[in-house]
Design an enzyme around this catalytic site. Structure first.
Site, PDB file in Angstrom:
ATOM      1  N   LYS A  72      65.367  42.473  13.484  1.00 37.08           N
ATOM      2  CA  LYS A  72      64.006  41.990  13.700  1.00 37.08           C
ATOM      3  C   LYS A  72      63.255  42.779  14.770  1.00 37.08           C
ATOM      4  O   LYS A  72      62.010  42.861  14.746  1.00 37.08           O
ATOM      5  CB  LYS A  72      64.028  40.514  14.086  1.00 37.08           C
ATOM      6  CG  LYS A  72      64.465  39.569  12.996  1.00 37.08           C
ATOM      7  CD  LYS A  72      63.392  39.355  11.959  1.00 37.08           C
ATOM      8  CE  LYS A  72      63.735  38.234  11.006  1.00 37.08           C
ATOM      9  NZ  LYS A  72      62.648  37.975  10.036  1.00 37.08           N
ATOM     10  N   ASP A  99      63.064  31.265  13.290  1.00 38.89           N
ATOM     11  CA  ASP A  99      64.375  30.639  13.130  1.00 38.89           C
ATOM     12  C   ASP A  99      65.375  31.247  14.107  1.00 38.89           C
ATOM     13  O   ASP A  99      66.567  30.922  14.034  1.00 38.89           O
ATOM     14  CB  ASP A  99      64.880  30.822  11.692  1.00 38.89           C
ATOM     15  CG  ASP A  99      64.185  29.887  10.716  1.00 38.89           C
ATOM     16  OD1 ASP A  99      64.026  28.707  11.044  1.00 38.89           O
ATOM     17  OD2 ASP A  99      63.797  30.350   9.629  1.00 38.89           O
TER      18      ASP A  99
END
Length: 353
Positions: A72, A99
């Site tokens: 990410k 999340d």
């Protein structure tokens, strides 16, 4: 479009001929200039190739990326760089929902840039993941609802002076920053090309939440000549298979989500920006149960690859594809044989205890 006896599997025969424009130049150079940049390993696992009766299985190991335990950071760092350049000097609060790994990456990027971060976390995210986001210096707001509710809350919080939403999913009217995040993921695919050094690639398995990483993978492989295009498989949790449901319906759908160990994939709505790429360029989609993902994570650990349940979903999906009733038909549908080369994207490392 054809479906198989299992309702959790779907193939799309025309996807390999779909084409799109390539990712913009300059992303890889940006990442390469960062102090912590290094290509992540592409690890060959012959025992998995033998188990699955294919030529080679390689795992792109994203357990250490730019000082964080997941891919990410590639998207978040690039998007924050672009957003801050657009806004110019002055204090700014970067807001997002997560999340886990995306929020931590945005918080890290904010801290490195001397800015604040506010991160909304939905129910079901492990306490250790919430703590990791807070440890980056972010303000954390826990939401009692699912991921989609956390995204809505983050968008509301960012709709004020001095704040900007850095979200890795898109909807009509909010697509520029999610597009930058997708662009950031292109570095991962460029590294795979270099690491394979001209070896033909037959299948790439991608864990999918809202579909932003899958969009980047589709963009990379569907912007090249058709003879060089591998099959692309999306893997989701059974409890949050929004892309599988949307592909089956032929239109983007929102689905209710349940608890899953694959917390980072627990998303109920595909990104509007990703959807045309997913619908055009994915060859197949499969949904897997938690038990299969946990087994895959354990097996990868035994082979020396640190992978959390989200990252290991790619192996769980490949096993669903190549084993059990109907496996020969699925192999034929994707053009796989005993010499095929397959890359699994393991998008995160195993969670810290």
């Amino acid at each position: 479009m054809s479906t198989h006896p299992s309702p959790l599997w779907l193939t799309r025969p025309g996807a390999r001929t779909w084409r799109c424009a390539p990712a913009p130049a300059g992303v890889r150079a940006f990442h390469a200039a960062l102090p912590d940049y290094a290509s992540t390993p592409l690890t060959e696992l012959p025992s998995l190739a033998a188990e699955l009766v294919v030529g080679r299985v390689l795992v792109k190991d994203e357990s250490h990326r730019l000082g964080l335990p997941a891919f990410k950071a590639l998207g978040a760092f690039w998007a924050v760089h672009r957003a801050l350049a657009e806004r110019g000097p002055g204090p700014l609060t970067l807001v997002t929902a997560t999340d886990g790994n995306h929020g931590r990456a945005v918080a890290r990027a904010a801290r490195l840039a001397g800015q604040d971060a506010h991160v909304f976390v939905p129910r079901g995210v492990p306490a250790r993941a919430v703590a990791a986001v807070a440890a980056e210096g972010a303000r954390v707001s826990e939401v009692t609802g699912p991921y989609d509710e956390a995204v809505r809350r983050a968008a509301e919080a960012a709709d004020r002076p001095g704040a900007i939403l850095v979200q890795d999913t898109a909807w009509p009217g909010y697509e520029e920053i999610p597009g930058w995040i997708v662009e950031g993921y292109a570095t991962l695919c460029a590294e795979i090309d270099e690491q394979l050094a001209g070896v033909g690639l037959d299948l790439v398995c991608v864990p999918v939440g809202v579909g932003s990483l899958a969009q980047a993978v589709v963009t990379h492989y569907r912007s090249r000549p058709s003879g060089q295009a591998p099959a692309l498989l999306a893997v989701e949790p059974e409890t949050a298979a929004c892309v599988l449901a949307s592909l089956t319906a032929g239109t983007p759908l929102s689905v209710p989500t349940g608890d899953t160990v694959m917390a980072g994939l627990n998303c109920g709505t595909p990104s509007s920006l990703a959807w045309p790429y997913l619908y055009g360029g994915l060859d197949a989609a499969v949904a897997v149960p938690d038990a299969a993902s946990l087994r895959a994570a354990d097996d990868l650990a035994g082979l020396g690859v640190s992978s959390g349940p989200c990252g290991a979903a790619s192996l769980a999906g490949l096993r669903a594809l190549l084993a059990g009733a109907g496996a020969e038909e699925r192999r034929r549908a994707l053009g796989l044989g005993p010499d095929s080369v397959i890359v699994l994207l393991s998008t995160e490392g195993a969670p810290a205890c």
